[in-house]
Design a protein around this motif. Sequence first.
Motif, PDB file in Angstrom:
ATOM      1  N   ASN A 146       0.507  -0.911  -0.371  1.00 21.79           N
ATOM      2  CA  ASN A 146       0.105   0.018  -0.199  1.00 21.79           C
ATOM      3  C   ASN A 146       0.832   1.183   0.434  1.00 21.79           C
ATOM      4  O   ASN A 146       0.788   2.397  -0.579  1.00 21.79           O
ATOM      5  CB  ASN A 146      -1.556   0.448   1.360  1.00 21.79           C
ATOM      6  CG  ASN A 146      -1.901   0.873   0.946  1.00 21.79           C
ATOM      7  OD1 ASN A 146      -2.171   2.434   1.298  1.00 21.79           O
ATOM      8  ND2 ASN A 146      -3.275   0.949   0.882  1.00 21.79           N
ATOM      9  N   ILE A 147       2.499   1.235   1.273  1.00 25.04           N
ATOM     10  CA  ILE A 147       2.183   2.246   1.200  1.00 25.04           C
ATOM     11  C   ILE A 147       3.583   2.377   0.008  1.00 25.04           C
ATOM     12  O   ILE A 147       3.973   3.787  -0.912  1.00 25.04           O
ATOM     13  CB  ILE A 147       3.303   2.390   2.455  1.00 25.04           C
ATOM     14  CG1 ILE A 147       2.677   2.611   3.659  1.00 25.04           C
ATOM     15  CG2 ILE A 147       4.360   3.730   2.205  1.00 25.04           C
ATOM     16  CD1 ILE A 147       2.079   3.726   3.435  1.00 25.04           C
ATOM     17  N   GLY A 148       4.414   1.409  -0.716  1.00 23.64           N
ATOM     18  CA  GLY A 148       4.618   1.932  -1.439  1.00 23.64           C
ATOM     19  C   GLY A 148       4.431   2.013  -3.336  1.00 23.64           C
ATOM     20  O   GLY A 148       4.944   3.250  -3.939  1.00 23.64           O
ATOM     21  N   THR A 149       3.049   1.327  -3.254  1.00 22.12           N
ATOM     22  CA  THR A 149       2.316   1.971  -4.512  1.00 22.12           C
ATOM     23  C   THR A 149       2.404   3.165  -3.807  1.00 22.12           C
ATOM     24  O   THR A 149       2.078   4.020  -5.491  1.00 22.12           O
ATOM     25  CB  THR A 149       1.252   1.320  -4.786  1.00 22.12           C
ATOM     26  OG1 THR A 149       1.447  -0.071  -4.526  1.00 22.12           O
ATOM     27  CG2 THR A 149       0.455   1.188  -5.606  1.00 22.12           C
ATOM     28  N   GLN A 150       1.959   3.758  -2.926  1.00 20.31           N
ATOM     29  CA  GLN A 150       1.163   4.937  -3.092  1.00 20.31           C
ATOM     30  C   GLN A 150       2.937   6.264  -3.288  1.00 20.31           C
ATOM     31  O   GLN A 150       2.058   7.671  -4.433  1.00 20.31           O
ATOM     32  CB  GLN A 150       1.038   6.042  -1.448  1.00 20.31           C
ATOM     33  CG  GLN A 150      -0.323   5.283  -1.467  1.00 20.31           C
ATOM     34  CD  GLN A 150      -1.251   5.414  -0.068  1.00 20.31           C
ATOM     35  OE1 GLN A 150      -0.906   6.914   0.130  1.00 20.31           O
ATOM     36  NE2 GLN A 150      -1.807   4.902   0.551  1.00 20.31           N
ATOM     37  N   ILE A 151       3.366   6.272  -3.318  1.00 19.14           N
ATOM     38  CA  ILE A 151       4.660   6.593  -3.107  1.00 19.14           C
ATOM     39  C   ILE A 151       5.085   7.053  -4.811  1.00 19.14           C
ATOM     40  O   ILE A 151       5.124   8.013  -5.630  1.00 19.14           O
ATOM     41  CB  ILE A 151       5.785   6.310  -2.828  1.00 19.14           C
ATOM     42  CG1 ILE A 151       5.803   6.191  -1.044  1.00 19.14           C
ATOM     43  CG2 ILE A 151       7.246   6.933  -2.665  1.00 19.14           C
ATOM     44  CD1 ILE A 151       6.326   5.618   0.003  1.00 19.14           C
ATOM     45  N   PHE A 152       5.173   5.380  -5.223  1.00 17.64           N
ATOM     46  CA  PHE A 152       5.548   5.449  -6.553  1.00 17.64           C
ATOM     47  C   PHE A 152       4.320   6.168  -7.651  1.00 17.64           C
ATOM     48  O   PHE A 152       4.646   6.808  -8.628  1.00 17.64           O
ATOM     49  CB  PHE A 152       5.551   3.632  -7.227  1.00 17.64           C
ATOM     50  CG  PHE A 152       6.276   4.114  -8.679  1.00 17.64           C
ATOM     51  CD1 PHE A 152       7.044   4.113  -9.137  1.00 17.64           C
ATOM     52  CD2 PHE A 152       4.549   3.454  -9.432  1.00 17.64           C
ATOM     53  CE1 PHE A 152       6.988   3.524 -10.107  1.00 17.64           C
ATOM     54  CE2 PHE A 152       4.883   3.505 -10.616  1.00 17.64           C
ATOM     55  CZ  PHE A 152       6.033   3.633 -11.048  1.00 17.64           C
TER      56      PHE A 152
END
Length: 404
Positions: free
Chosen positions: A49-55
């Motif tokens: 979830n967090i990694g996708t949001q940052i990307f």
Amino acid sequence: MRFGIDFTRLYSSMCTSAFAHTFGTFIISWFVYDLTGSELAMGSLWIINIGTQIFVQFSIGPYIDRFQRKSVMMVSESVRILAYILLLIISFTGHLNAGILYSVAFLTAVVVYDPPANALVPNLVKKDQLVKANAHIAGTVQFMRLIALPIAGLVVASFSIYLAVFMVVFLFLISILFVSLIQEHRQSNKMVGNNWWSQFKKGLAVYRKQKILIFLGFFIAVVNFSVFATQVMYIPYVLEVLDGTSFSYGLFAASFPLGYIIGSFIVGKLSEPSQRLMYILMIGALFIGGLTHVGLGLTTLLWAAIMIEVIAGIIMPVWNIYCNTLFQKLVPDDIRGQVFTVRFIFSKIATPLGIIYGTFWAISFTLPTLFLSVGILTCVLTAVGVMSLGLYYLKRPETEEKIS
């Protein structure tokens, strides 16, 4: 103070979206744990979830200001609707597995909603209404997040998880409806750059010209690091240090949001301070926030810990609301969306670092010393911030800075 109908529509969309997002996150987490029974699977879900949001924010952020902000928000909500419809269909077929749930979690994280929403606020209210408008949003959004989890749990336990997913889809549709009714008096900005890199450089130029935004961005990272370093250990902290129960944890977990709602109401009722005083109040709020972590590290009494968390909640809106207001005032409209995106990335990058730090410290040392270390670190950094502000204002007079 009365706001216009368009702000009311934006406010309604943001509150509905926050409720739906929290509700949906509970559902996906429930599905994953029910299927796997694994804490590792839950952690992996969070990382996705967090990694996708940052990307996504990093990739799409420079383009946000090319389009009408309400259009970007509607597209973002539509992606989440498709993700939950996919979840609903597959769960009905009986072919749901962890891989599908991770894919849905990925889609729900493909979100570009908050930066354009925050960038849109100054276009819908008068300049002297910004602080009160941001306080109005912050308090109600926090309240929506507070009530979403118990309501989601009640719906899943009393009815069915399928009804819960359907409710999330319906709520996101309501959010889109509110956004679609906004009369955004702004043409899409097609002349701000020809490619991703030129757009990205234009956003970075704001930080070079407005050094105070770098200062604010750094402390946004500090806040998120501190919060998540300790928050991931709240359950063992309540059970082991405070000698509490699951009910005790519920009271402790609800105390910060309760304080936040109270703090947002107070800030909204106060007169807007000068820009210089605003900086001082924000740094002071962070320093007190650091002291509350120290207090949690020193106490072993449940009632005292709950009171400390309420105080922390009351203080935090001073930072968040004024920080939002400063970004909205200091950044020109044509690039405000991408600057809010950079701010979002600052906060998200610090989150996993805080979790890693908190987990490592708790395993290597003790939970009380974790809270003490985070509190002392926050206090030291805010003390440095006060000195930096002093040097900053020795060099320039107080002005309401605006980038041309």
